[in-house]
Design an enzyme around this catalytic site. Sequence first.
Site, PDB file in Angstrom:
ATOM      1  CD  GLU A 175       8.972   0.778   4.972  1.00 34.08           C
ATOM      2  OE1 GLU A 175       8.858   1.748   4.459  1.00 34.08           O
ATOM      3  OE2 GLU A 175       7.604   0.636   5.650  1.00 34.08           O
ATOM      4  CD  GLU A 234       4.277   0.751   6.698  1.00 33.12           C
ATOM      5  OE1 GLU A 234       5.292   0.803   7.681  1.00 33.12           O
ATOM      6  OE2 GLU A 234       3.945   1.259   5.899  1.00 33.12           O
ATOM      7  CD  GLU A 235       2.759   4.210   4.240  1.00 34.07           C
ATOM      8  OE1 GLU A 235       2.842   4.526   5.376  1.00 34.07           O
ATOM      9  OE2 GLU A 235       3.738   3.997   3.342  1.00 34.07           O
ATOM     10  CG  HIS A 262       4.437   9.302   3.715  1.00 34.44           C
ATOM     11  ND1 HIS A 262       4.163   9.162   5.113  1.00 34.44           N
ATOM     12  CD2 HIS A 262       4.827   8.172   3.335  1.00 34.44           C
ATOM     13  CE1 HIS A 262       4.179   7.885   5.542  1.00 34.44           C
ATOM     14  NE2 HIS A 262       4.627   7.179   4.285  1.00 34.44           N
ATOM     15  CG  ASP A 288      -0.207   0.113   2.457  1.00 35.76           C
ATOM     16  OD1 ASP A 288       0.775  -0.839   2.610  1.00 35.76           O
ATOM     17  OD2 ASP A 288      -0.586   0.745   3.515  1.00 35.76           O
ATOM     18  CG  ASP A 338       7.079   4.374   2.186  1.00 38.50           C
ATOM     19  OD1 ASP A 338       7.358   3.208   2.388  1.00 38.50           O
ATOM     20  OD2 ASP A 338       6.275   5.104   2.789  1.00 38.50           O
TER      21      ASP A 338
END
Length: 392
Positions: A168, A140-141, A362, A78, A108
Amino acid sequence: MPAPQHFTPREMIEKLVSFDTTSHLSNLELIAFVESYLESHGVFSRRVMNEEGTKANLFATLGDEMQAGGIVLSGHTDVVPVEGQDWSSDPFNVVERDGKLFGRGTSDMKSFIALALACVPAFLKDGPKVPVHFALSYDEEVGCLGVRPMIESIIRDLPRPQVVIVGEPSSMKVVNAHKGIQSYQTTVTGLEFHSSQTHLGVSAIQHAAELISFLMTLAEEMRERGDASGRFSPPYTTINVGTIKGGTALNIIPKSCSFLWEYRCLPDADPAEIVTRFNAYAEEDVLPRMRAVFPGAKIETVTRAQSPGLAALEGDPGETLVMKLAQCNSAEAVSYNTEAGLFQLADIPTVVCGPGDIAQAHKPDEFVELSQIAECETFMRRLADYVSGRSV
């Protein structure tokens, strides 16, 4: 069996990024693609579905699944939303500029997954003598939700792996410690009244401000305690209040106020200390004063997400192997959180190592440098040599 599919690392990155797997959406199209790709190489996959059947983890093994000491390559499928961000190009279409690949998830963390998948033919070439496991997760997010049932399945059904590599973005440095994260929503309910009659109303905003002030007092205490290991930046447990909402109008004493808050604690800290002290202050100090005016007043705090930290296991053979693969002389500690702590909690040695910089995650125009892609590809080739029985 279909003919084996082959992708260059760049092609695989482009393919994975093209799937919009923002956390509020399904990841099943991406999962189906990976299943088909692995099947073309004779690799069986199994899904671990969410309760609604809209998302899936995917677990697959190259080599003998029941052989102990395998290497787990772990990544979440995700990504965070792009809404409200000012992108220079389509975030789900990889664009190259100035030696960088731009797109949501390039850093990411779809590039790590893509490079691992592109290397499947190399892993299988001589018949892996050490199994390679793929562990791809969802959500995960939004709190490391999906990986939990997959970890349960691994420890229940399989021999213990040698090490988990969570890919990551770490700039291809080996990370053996990171902070944990706890996040909460607190809702304060008071009593509406005309603003000229403050003695008859109970201001939810005023008392929420007291609670937030208490959190800031705890934050200063955590800062003063510091980090005995000296490895983290910042070198202490942190507390943050992210959003606050409340009130109706200037001349109305507000009935409701809610705020979201989190803390990121050092891996050797008691993860329950801060919320326990916060709840005690709310129940024993703030709430009695509210209820002295209005017995129906409430302070309610609910957990949004909890994910443990990752503690260093100095000298662990799995960590030593990954250090050799990455050609690193020392391991790092970071302040962001990953799924690694959950694997470690299940007594599986785990490190973080992947391409890209967390500083790009992000953000609009997220990117990964081509040099990082090349470095990770070399890492995967070394891993292929290792699992084939050749020296690293």
